[in-house]
Motif scaffolding. Structure first.
Motif, PDB file in Angstrom:
ATOM      1  N   LYS A  40       1.375  -1.252  -0.144  1.00 35.57           N
ATOM      2  CA  LYS A  40      -0.208   0.042   0.153  1.00 35.57           C
ATOM      3  C   LYS A  40       0.753   1.560  -0.130  1.00 35.57           C
ATOM      4  O   LYS A  40       2.018   1.282   0.745  1.00 35.57           O
ATOM      5  CB  LYS A  40      -1.040  -0.399   1.613  1.00 35.57           C
ATOM      6  N   PHE A  41       0.018   2.335  -0.257  1.00 35.59           N
ATOM      7  CA  PHE A  41       1.218   3.973  -0.155  1.00 35.59           C
ATOM      8  C   PHE A  41       1.525   3.930   0.940  1.00 35.59           C
ATOM      9  O   PHE A  41       0.921   3.581   2.071  1.00 35.59           O
ATOM     10  CB  PHE A  41       0.015   5.032  -0.684  1.00 35.59           C
ATOM     11  N   GLN A  42       2.773   4.610   1.274  1.00 34.63           N
ATOM     12  CA  GLN A  42       3.351   4.536   2.739  1.00 34.63           C
ATOM     13  C   GLN A  42       4.096   5.884   2.788  1.00 34.63           C
ATOM     14  O   GLN A  42       5.204   5.860   1.580  1.00 34.63           O
ATOM     15  CB  GLN A  42       3.500   3.601   3.237  1.00 34.63           C
ATOM     16  N   THR A  43       4.044   6.650   3.164  1.00 37.30           N
ATOM     17  CA  THR A  43       5.700   7.452   3.322  1.00 37.30           C
ATOM     18  C   THR A  43       6.077   6.599   4.502  1.00 37.30           C
ATOM     19  O   THR A  43       6.806   6.022   5.001  1.00 37.30           O
ATOM     20  CB  THR A  43       5.721   8.951   4.382  1.00 37.30           C
ATOM     21  N   ALA A  44       8.091   6.971   4.066  1.00 41.47           N
ATOM     22  CA  ALA A  44       9.413   6.660   5.245  1.00 41.47           C
ATOM     23  C   ALA A  44       8.619   6.394   6.338  1.00 41.47           C
ATOM     24  O   ALA A  44       9.063   6.084   7.243  1.00 41.47           O
ATOM     25  CB  ALA A  44      10.550   7.599   4.616  1.00 41.47           C
ATOM     26  N   TRP A  47       7.158   3.765   6.959  1.00 41.48           N
ATOM     27  CA  TRP A  47       7.518   2.083   7.597  1.00 41.48           C
ATOM     28  C   TRP A  47       8.082   1.317   8.129  1.00 41.48           C
ATOM     29  O   TRP A  47       8.359   2.051   9.182  1.00 41.48           O
ATOM     30  CB  TRP A  47       8.979   2.284   6.136  1.00 41.48           C
ATOM     31  N   HIS A  48       7.575  -0.451   8.000  1.00 40.44           N
ATOM     32  CA  HIS A  48       7.526  -0.616   9.982  1.00 40.44           C
ATOM     33  C   HIS A  48       8.421  -1.493  10.662  1.00 40.44           C
ATOM     34  O   HIS A  48       8.993  -1.265  11.625  1.00 40.44           O
ATOM     35  CB  HIS A  48       6.759  -1.857   9.289  1.00 40.44           C
ATOM     36  N   SER A  63       9.338   6.552  -0.585  1.00 38.15           N
ATOM     37  CA  SER A  63       7.918   6.020  -0.312  1.00 38.15           C
ATOM     38  C   SER A  63       8.097   4.824  -1.012  1.00 38.15           C
ATOM     39  O   SER A  63       8.447   4.316  -1.533  1.00 38.15           O
ATOM     40  CB  SER A  63       6.891   7.393  -0.429  1.00 38.15           C
ATOM     41  N   PHE A  64       6.072   3.763  -0.665  1.00 40.15           N
ATOM     42  CA  PHE A  64       6.124   3.070  -0.839  1.00 40.15           C
ATOM     43  C   PHE A  64       4.655   3.487  -2.041  1.00 40.15           C
ATOM     44  O   PHE A  64       4.008   3.593  -1.815  1.00 40.15           O
ATOM     45  CB  PHE A  64       6.034   2.211   0.079  1.00 40.15           C
TER      46      PHE A  64
END
Length: 169
Positions: A40-44, A47-48, A63-64
């Motif tokens: 899914k969309f994620q910013t840095a 991130w887990h 980003s992702f």
């Protein structure tokens, strides 16, 4: 190389924005943006793996996105994160900037125009190259991006060879 084209997967996108002329202090040079594939969309910041995040270069926006490309949400994040510091510089000096973009659907959404208006106050609305002209006129894609990618490749290769030699010893 892979045996069939269906095996080829995009693993990341390098998203670059460049000034027409760099200032000597570098304050108008946006950070590079790398978009990696994720579910899914994620910013840095989302991130887990915090240990991994600590290893990332501080001068790169990460980003992702599920397809590892720049959709509208990812583009808006890049505008805020990469052009935000440039906008701040312009605000301090009572200047305005303009960005020339492709005619991509992600650049043309209402939410993207809202981002330009609300988050980048010292940029005028973006200007767009004519449709289907990116391959002809886009400086980043056709020229500077190639040089940048080659430099990244050579730096990575040098580092990997160094690690290989250290492992052999």
């Amino acid at each position: 190389a892979v045996s069939k084209s269906s095996d080829v997967k995009r693993f990341c996108t390098l998203n670059l924005m460049l000034p027409m002329k760099a200032r000597s202090d570098g304050r108008n040079i946006p950070m590079p943006h790398i978009v990696f594939q994720a579910t899914k969309f994620q910013t840095a910041d989302e991130w887990h793996d915090q240990d991994e995040r600590a290893l990332w270069a501080q001068y790169v926006v990460v980003s992702f996105q599920p397809n590892a490309w720049v959709d509208a949400q990812t583009h808006q994040n890049a505008l805020r994160e990469c052009l935000g510091p440039v906008d701040t510089c312009f605000k301090e000096e009572d200047m305005f900037g303009v960005v020339f973009e492709d005619n991509l659907s992600s650049h043309l959404t209402d939410s993207t125009f809202d981002c330009w208006r609300d988050d980048l106050e010292n940029f005028v609305s973006p200007r767009f190259v004519p449709p289907n002209m990116t391959e002809v006129v886009q400086v980043v894609d056709r020229h500077l991006g190639i040089l940048y990618k080659k430099a990244v490749y050579l730096a990575m290769r040098k580092e990997m060879m160094k690690r290989l030699h250290e492992a052999r010893e």
